[in-house]
Design a protein around this motif. Sequence first.
Motif, PDB file in Angstrom:
ATOM      1  N   ASP A   1       0.832  -1.192   0.000  1.00  0.00           N
ATOM      2  CA  ASP A   1       0.000   0.000   0.000  1.00  0.00           C
ATOM      3  C   ASP A   1       0.872   1.250   0.000  1.00  0.00           C
ATOM      4  OD1 ASP A   1      -2.302  -1.533   0.134  1.00  0.00           O
ATOM      5  OD2 ASP A   1      -2.422  -1.426   2.328  1.00  0.00           O
ATOM      6  N   LEU A   2       0.427   2.273  -0.679  1.00  0.00           N
ATOM      7  CA  LEU A   2       1.163   3.539  -0.704  1.00  0.00           C
ATOM      8  C   LEU A   2       1.287   4.124   0.698  1.00  0.00           C
ATOM      9  CD1 LEU A   2       2.574   5.810  -2.213  1.00  0.00           C
ATOM     10  CD2 LEU A   2       0.312   6.822  -2.668  1.00  0.00           C
ATOM     11  N   ASP A   3       0.262   3.938   1.528  1.00  0.00           N
ATOM     12  CA  ASP A   3       0.311   4.470   2.893  1.00  0.00           C
ATOM     13  C   ASP A   3       1.472   3.864   3.673  1.00  0.00           C
ATOM     14  OD1 ASP A   3      -1.833   6.113   2.472  1.00  0.00           O
ATOM     15  OD2 ASP A   3      -3.294   4.820   3.489  1.00  0.00           O
ATOM     16  N   GLN A   4       1.681   2.545   3.510  1.00  0.00           N
ATOM     17  CA  GLN A   4       2.794   1.907   4.212  1.00  0.00           C
ATOM     18  C   GLN A   4       4.115   2.452   3.704  1.00  0.00           C
ATOM     19  OE1 GLN A   4       2.901  -2.417   4.633  1.00  0.00           O
ATOM     20  NE2 GLN A   4       5.128  -2.415   4.391  1.00  0.00           N
TER      21      GLN A   4
ATOM     22  N   LEU B   1       8.976   5.664   4.794  1.00  0.00           N
ATOM     23  CA  LEU B   1       9.937   6.673   4.334  1.00  0.00           C
ATOM     24  C   LEU B   1       9.900   7.919   5.222  1.00  0.00           C
ATOM     25  CD1 LEU B   1      10.198   4.807   1.827  1.00  0.00           C
ATOM     26  CD2 LEU B   1      10.394   6.892   0.455  1.00  0.00           C
ATOM     27  N   ALA B   2       8.715   8.279   5.683  1.00  0.00           N
ATOM     28  CA  ALA B   2       8.603   9.468   6.536  1.00  0.00           C
ATOM     29  C   ALA B   2       9.368   9.284   7.845  1.00  0.00           C
ATOM     30  CB  ALA B   2       7.134   9.770   6.821  1.00  0.00           C
ATOM     31  N   VAL B   3       9.211   8.108   8.456  1.00  0.00           N
ATOM     32  CA  VAL B   3       9.885   7.842   9.734  1.00  0.00           C
ATOM     33  C   VAL B   3      11.372   7.576   9.527  1.00  0.00           C
ATOM     34  CG1 VAL B   3      10.017   6.286  11.719  1.00  0.00           C
ATOM     35  CG2 VAL B   3       7.782   6.940  10.796  1.00  0.00           C
ATOM     36  N   ASN B   4      11.700   6.688   8.607  1.00  0.00           N
ATOM     37  CA  ASN B   4      13.066   6.179   8.470  1.00  0.00           C
ATOM     38  C   ASN B   4      13.994   7.041   7.627  1.00  0.00           C
ATOM     39  OD1 ASN B   4      11.923   4.067   9.839  1.00  0.00           O
ATOM     40  ND2 ASN B   4      12.464   2.493   8.360  1.00  0.00           N
ATOM     41  N   LEU B   5      13.440   7.939   6.812  1.00  0.00           N
ATOM     42  CA  LEU B   5      14.293   8.734   5.933  1.00  0.00           C
ATOM     43  C   LEU B   5      14.057  10.239   6.074  1.00  0.00           C
ATOM     44  CD1 LEU B   5      16.525   8.614   3.881  1.00  0.00           C
ATOM     45  CD2 LEU B   5      14.812   8.279   2.082  1.00  0.00           C
ATOM     46  N   THR B   6      12.794  10.664   6.037  1.00  0.00           N
ATOM     47  CA  THR B   6      12.521  12.086   6.242  1.00  0.00           C
ATOM     48  C   THR B   6      12.892  12.491   7.660  1.00  0.00           C
ATOM     49  OG1 THR B   6      10.742  12.071   4.606  1.00  0.00           O
ATOM     50  CG2 THR B   6      10.766  13.893   6.168  1.00  0.00           C
ATOM     51  N   GLY B   7      12.626  11.621   8.640  1.00  0.00           N
ATOM     52  CA  GLY B   7      13.020  11.901  10.021  1.00  0.00           C
ATOM     53  C   GLY B   7      14.515  12.151  10.149  1.00  0.00           C
ATOM     54  N   PRO B   8      15.375  11.268   9.650  1.00  0.00           N
ATOM     55  CA  PRO B   8      16.809  11.522   9.678  1.00  0.00           C
ATOM     56  C   PRO B   8      17.215  12.813   8.961  1.00  0.00           C
ATOM     57  CG  PRO B   8      16.444   9.204   9.329  1.00  0.00           C
ATOM     58  CD  PRO B   8      15.089   9.866   9.269  1.00  0.00           C
ATOM     59  N   PHE B   9      16.575  13.112   7.837  1.00  0.00           N
ATOM     60  CA  PHE B   9      16.864  14.371   7.147  1.00  0.00           C
ATOM     61  C   PHE B   9      16.584  15.560   8.051  1.00  0.00           C
ATOM     62  CE2 PHE B   9      14.364  17.803   5.118  1.00  0.00           C
ATOM     63  CZ  PHE B   9      15.409  18.531   4.570  1.00  0.00           C
ATOM     64  N   LEU B  10      15.404  15.583   8.673  1.00  0.00           N
ATOM     65  CA  LEU B  10      15.043  16.698   9.546  1.00  0.00           C
ATOM     66  C   LEU B  10      15.992  16.792  10.737  1.00  0.00           C
ATOM     67  CD1 LEU B  10      11.147  16.300   9.570  1.00  0.00           C
ATOM     68  CD2 LEU B  10      12.466  18.106   8.428  1.00  0.00           C
ATOM     69  N   LEU B  11      16.339  15.663  11.319  1.00  0.00           N
ATOM     70  CA  LEU B  11      17.253  15.646  12.464  1.00  0.00           C
ATOM     71  C   LEU B  11      18.628  16.177  12.083  1.00  0.00           C
ATOM     72  CD1 LEU B  11      16.162  12.200  13.833  1.00  0.00           C
ATOM     73  CD2 LEU B  11      16.216  14.269  15.239  1.00  0.00           C
ATOM     74  N   CYS B  12      19.158  15.698  10.969  1.00  0.00           N
ATOM     75  CA  CYS B  12      20.488  16.137  10.545  1.00  0.00           C
ATOM     76  C   CYS B  12      20.485  17.618  10.197  1.00  0.00           C
ATOM     77  CB  CYS B  12      20.962  15.311   9.355  1.00  0.00           C
ATOM     78  SG  CYS B  12      21.339  13.602   9.763  1.00  0.00           S
ATOM     79  N   ARG B  13      19.432  18.077   9.554  1.00  0.00           N
ATOM     80  CA  ARG B  13      19.353  19.485   9.186  1.00  0.00           C
ATOM     81  C   ARG B  13      19.373  20.382  10.418  1.00  0.00           C
ATOM     82  NH1 ARG B  13      14.088  21.960   6.320  1.00  0.00           N
ATOM     83  NH2 ARG B  13      13.377  21.795   8.488  1.00  0.00           N
TER      84      ARG B  13
ATOM     85  N   GLY C   1      10.648  -3.978   1.090  1.00  0.00           N
ATOM     86  CA  GLY C   1      11.350  -3.036   0.229  1.00  0.00           C
ATOM     87  C   GLY C   1      11.331  -1.619   0.739  1.00  0.00           C
ATOM     88  N   ASP C   2      10.280  -1.260   1.473  1.00  0.00           N
ATOM     89  CA  ASP C   2      10.209   0.089   2.043  1.00  0.00           C
ATOM     90  C   ASP C   2      11.323   0.290   3.069  1.00  0.00           C
ATOM     91  OD1 ASP C   2       8.962  -1.855   3.633  1.00  0.00           O
ATOM     92  OD2 ASP C   2       7.431  -0.488   4.405  1.00  0.00           O
ATOM     93  N   TYR C   3      11.496  -0.690   3.932  1.00  0.00           N
ATOM     94  CA  TYR C   3      12.529  -0.618   4.965  1.00  0.00           C
ATOM     95  C   TYR C   3      13.925  -0.641   4.346  1.00  0.00           C
ATOM     96  CZ  TYR C   3      15.251  -1.953   9.114  1.00  0.00           C
ATOM     97  OH  TYR C   3      16.184  -1.996  10.135  1.00  0.00           O
TER      98      TYR C   3
END
Length: 266
Positions: A102-105, A110-122, A157-159
Amino acid sequence: MSIDLGLKNVHVLVTGAAGGIGLETVHIFRQLGARVTAHYNSKIGELASLSDIVSIQADVRDETGVQRLLDEASKKNGGPVSVLVVNHGIWPTNDAPIADMDLDQWSNTLAVNLTGPFLLCREYLRALRSASDAAKDAANIIFIGSTAGKFGEAGHGDYSATKSALMYGLTPTLKNEIVRIAPRGRVNTVSPGWVATPMATETLKDTAFVERAISTTPLQKVARPEDVARQIAVMASPVLSGHVSGMNVMVDGGMEGRLLFPPKSG
């Protein structure tokens, strides 16, 4: 012989610190004399009983929440964060091949595992600009990757996509960017295989699964949280790893790949 890792009074922020690898990492840095800020998402857990650390709740998907996390960490724990350990992450337990996901999954992982790290690093790097020379000298980011990011993981694959992005996208990029702010700043990734954490408990109860998972691992065992936490401390240490940057250190027992599951018809 004891070794001073050079982490006494260094401000360390560990995300996803309420359990598993994160909690063990908090304990290790406490023992090394660091000033520890522990992030959690919803449940504070054992962190509530640790009076010598600062615990802060935040949703890493939320830009304002991440800004508040770094701001509160600085105000409550003696100044800007020097060492950022990006440990948080989700691994949806359902087996979902890309064709059926599902697109929601996908979007939430991606929001938790990738966007989160981006925001934290920024936010971390922005705060580091005004930090003291001592804080900058200890500066480094440590991502927690995964064997899934190296070998892929069918049904997840998302993870695996998010972990690969941290290991092979952000790590080599940020190791070149951090030095513009902190000349001795470093960025590395510590990437475990299967670890006996609460998140993996149910999966690891399946003996047949575990046998397949470690079938290409020479050490023939599942890691413990402290195996990973100790390596994180080594990478954070300017004494032991002061000339190590841009590296992806596998803590996987020597894993060489994955056995393929029998193909499904249809």
